[in-house]
Design a protein around this motif. Structure first.
Motif, PDB file in Angstrom:
ATOM      1  N   THR A 141       0.850  -1.191   0.000  1.00 36.85           N
ATOM      2  CA  THR A 141       0.000   0.000   0.000  1.00 36.85           C
ATOM      3  C   THR A 141       0.887   1.242   0.000  1.00 36.85           C
ATOM      4  O   THR A 141       2.043   1.205   0.449  1.00 36.85           O
ATOM      5  CB  THR A 141      -0.913   0.044   1.239  1.00 36.85           C
ATOM      6  N   VAL A 142       0.340   2.332  -0.507  1.00 40.25           N
ATOM      7  CA  VAL A 142       0.971   3.643  -0.421  1.00 40.25           C
ATOM      8  C   VAL A 142      -0.062   4.609   0.145  1.00 40.25           C
ATOM      9  O   VAL A 142      -1.275   4.374   0.039  1.00 40.25           O
ATOM     10  CB  VAL A 142       1.458   4.136  -1.804  1.00 40.25           C
ATOM     11  N   PRO A 143       0.367   5.689   0.792  1.00 42.63           N
ATOM     12  CA  PRO A 143      -0.598   6.656   1.328  1.00 42.63           C
ATOM     13  C   PRO A 143      -1.472   7.225   0.212  1.00 42.63           C
ATOM     14  O   PRO A 143      -0.993   7.536  -0.879  1.00 42.63           O
ATOM     15  CB  PRO A 143       0.293   7.731   1.955  1.00 42.63           C
ATOM     16  N   PHE A 144      -2.776   7.349   0.516  1.00 41.36           N
ATOM     17  CA  PHE A 144      -3.686   7.871  -0.513  1.00 41.36           C
ATOM     18  C   PHE A 144      -4.782   8.705   0.134  1.00 41.36           C
ATOM     19  O   PHE A 144      -4.950   8.722   1.369  1.00 41.36           O
ATOM     20  CB  PHE A 144      -4.287   6.739  -1.352  1.00 41.36           C
ATOM     21  N   THR A 145      -5.531   9.374  -0.706  1.00 42.89           N
ATOM     22  CA  THR A 145      -6.596  10.276  -0.262  1.00 42.89           C
ATOM     23  C   THR A 145      -7.851  10.009  -1.082  1.00 42.89           C
ATOM     24  O   THR A 145      -7.835   9.275  -2.073  1.00 42.89           O
ATOM     25  CB  THR A 145      -6.188  11.749  -0.445  1.00 42.89           C
ATOM     26  N   LEU A 146      -8.936  10.637  -0.631  1.00 44.36           N
ATOM     27  CA  LEU A 146     -10.168  10.688  -1.406  1.00 44.36           C
ATOM     28  C   LEU A 146     -10.401  12.137  -1.813  1.00 44.36           C
ATOM     29  O   LEU A 146     -10.326  13.044  -0.968  1.00 44.36           O
ATOM     30  CB  LEU A 146     -11.363  10.171  -0.595  1.00 44.36           C
ATOM     31  N   VAL A 147     -10.657  12.358  -3.093  1.00 46.35           N
ATOM     32  CA  VAL A 147     -10.877  13.703  -3.606  1.00 46.35           C
ATOM     33  C   VAL A 147     -12.296  13.791  -4.158  1.00 46.35           C
ATOM     34  O   VAL A 147     -12.984  12.784  -4.360  1.00 46.35           O
ATOM     35  CB  VAL A 147      -9.845  14.071  -4.689  1.00 46.35           C
ATOM     36  N   GLU A 148     -12.707  15.024  -4.402  1.00 52.95           N
ATOM     37  CA  GLU A 148     -14.076  15.264  -4.858  1.00 52.95           C
ATOM     38  C   GLU A 148     -14.297  14.740  -6.269  1.00 52.95           C
ATOM     39  O   GLU A 148     -15.399  14.355  -6.636  1.00 52.95           O
ATOM     40  CB  GLU A 148     -14.371  16.768  -4.809  1.00 52.95           C
ATOM     41  N   GLY A 149     -13.261  14.708  -7.100  1.00 52.96           N
ATOM     42  CA  GLY A 149     -13.415  14.291  -8.482  1.00 52.96           C
ATOM     43  C   GLY A 149     -13.495  15.502  -9.394  1.00 52.96           C
ATOM     44  O   GLY A 149     -13.579  16.651  -8.949  1.00 52.96           O
TER      45      GLY A 149
END
Length: 321
Positions: free
Chosen positions: A158-166
């Motif tokens: 795994t690598v660090p990730f985020t959730l974005v609005e799109g």
């Protein structure tokens, strides 16, 4: 043949143990299963209530919600939120929310070439059984020994990730996904699935002849969480240096999922109903079996007391007039 004899002896011993004391052991096992079902029902009912109360938010709404929570000093349970967005690597977003040019911290699928933040490779050695010419088979392992049928090896990165609005860049809002301590299932996408057969040998033929399990192939699978996939995250949301961060809640069965809030509620509600009726059915069976066992043993005990009392009576004197 020795393995077959041992399995038959073990099956006979388990059957005798389950039916011993006129089924009391079987009744106790059913009661234990019923208690486990009711405990699981209680835990899942609490999780269902929490999910129903949790607000479903967009990524852009998190900052204002967290500011209100910090001002009101509310507890952790009230900060439980459901947020839905698109997966993006943390390295692709800097402090201003602009996309970075580098992809050094993005994983690359070896099979499909897709970019991802989670990569899981699995190798499973699959076994098979055949009754053979003599009709022998490992019946007990077929019922209880799934772990003997498949030997699995999993590699996860795994690598660090985020959730974005799109939508288009630059992104002004995003939430960091904290995977630390999470053991929840992941919404991975299958990108590679291939069964590699194992060439049979003389030893394999001998194993099949006597009904023993033998390897038939190795299953290679690769699953990823690709960039741009839209998922939901449900957990405890906090603010780290003004940036929202969400982490898993160990009391909930979900953390990252393809489902929306309504789908989670529906899925968990079905599971709760199944657990409730399973507990009721198992509990009723256990009461019946234990009641039968108690009555049988009570009658045996009374018969034993009567025989004992008769044996203690003085013998009649044939010369007594």
């Amino acid at each position: 043949m020795a393995s077959r004899a041992h399995e038959q002896a073990l099956a006979a011993m388990l059957s005798h143990l389950a039916l011993s004391f006129d089924g009391a052991i079987l009744g106790a096992a059913l009661a234990y299963a019923a208690v486990r079902s009711f405990l699981s029902y209680t835990a899942n009912s609490k999780s269902l209530a929490k999910i129903r109360k949790a607000p479903s938010l967009s990524v852009s709404d998190l900052r204002s919600i967290l500011q209100n929570h910090d001002q009101d000093n509310q507890n952790q349970e009230q900060r439980l939120v459901i947020v839905r967005g698109q997966v993006e690597a943390k390295s692709a977003v800097d402090g201003s929310g602009k996309k970075s040019l580098g992809d050094s911290n993005v994983l690359l699928s070896h099979e499909s070439g897709d970019k991802a933040v989670i990569l899981q490779r699995t190798q499973t050695c699959i076994y098979n059984e055949w009754k053979g010419f003599f009709g022998w088979t490992s019946d007990l392992r077929s019922i209880f020994g799934r772990s003997l049928k498949e030997q699995e090896t999993t590699f996860l990165r795994t690598v660090p990730f985020t959730l974005v609005e799109g939508g288009q860049w630059p992104q002004s809002d995003y939430v960091i996904v904290n995977m630390d301590g999470s053991r929840h299932p992941l919404p991975l996408t299958m990108v590679y699935h291939q069964l590699q057969p194992i060439v049979a040998s003389r030893y394999t033929f001998i194993q099949a002849l006597f009904g023993h399990e033998y390897p038939v192939g190795v299953l290679h699978e690769e699953k990823i969480l690709p960039l741009g996939k839209r998922i939901s995250a449900i957990g405890i949301c906090t603010s780290e240096d003004g940036i929202p961060e969400i982490k898993s809640c160990k009391d909930l069965p979900y953390f990252l999922a393809d489902m929306t809030k309504d789908q989670m509620v529906e899925d968990l509600a079905i599971k709760v109903r199944i657990l409730l009726w399973s507990g009721i059915v198992l509990g009723s069976l256990s009461v019946g079996v234990l009641g039968f066992a108690v009555m049988r043993n009570w009658n045996k005990w009374k018969a034993w007391r009567q025989r004992r009392s008769r044996s203690r009576l003085p013998a009649a004197n044939p010369y007594h007039q």
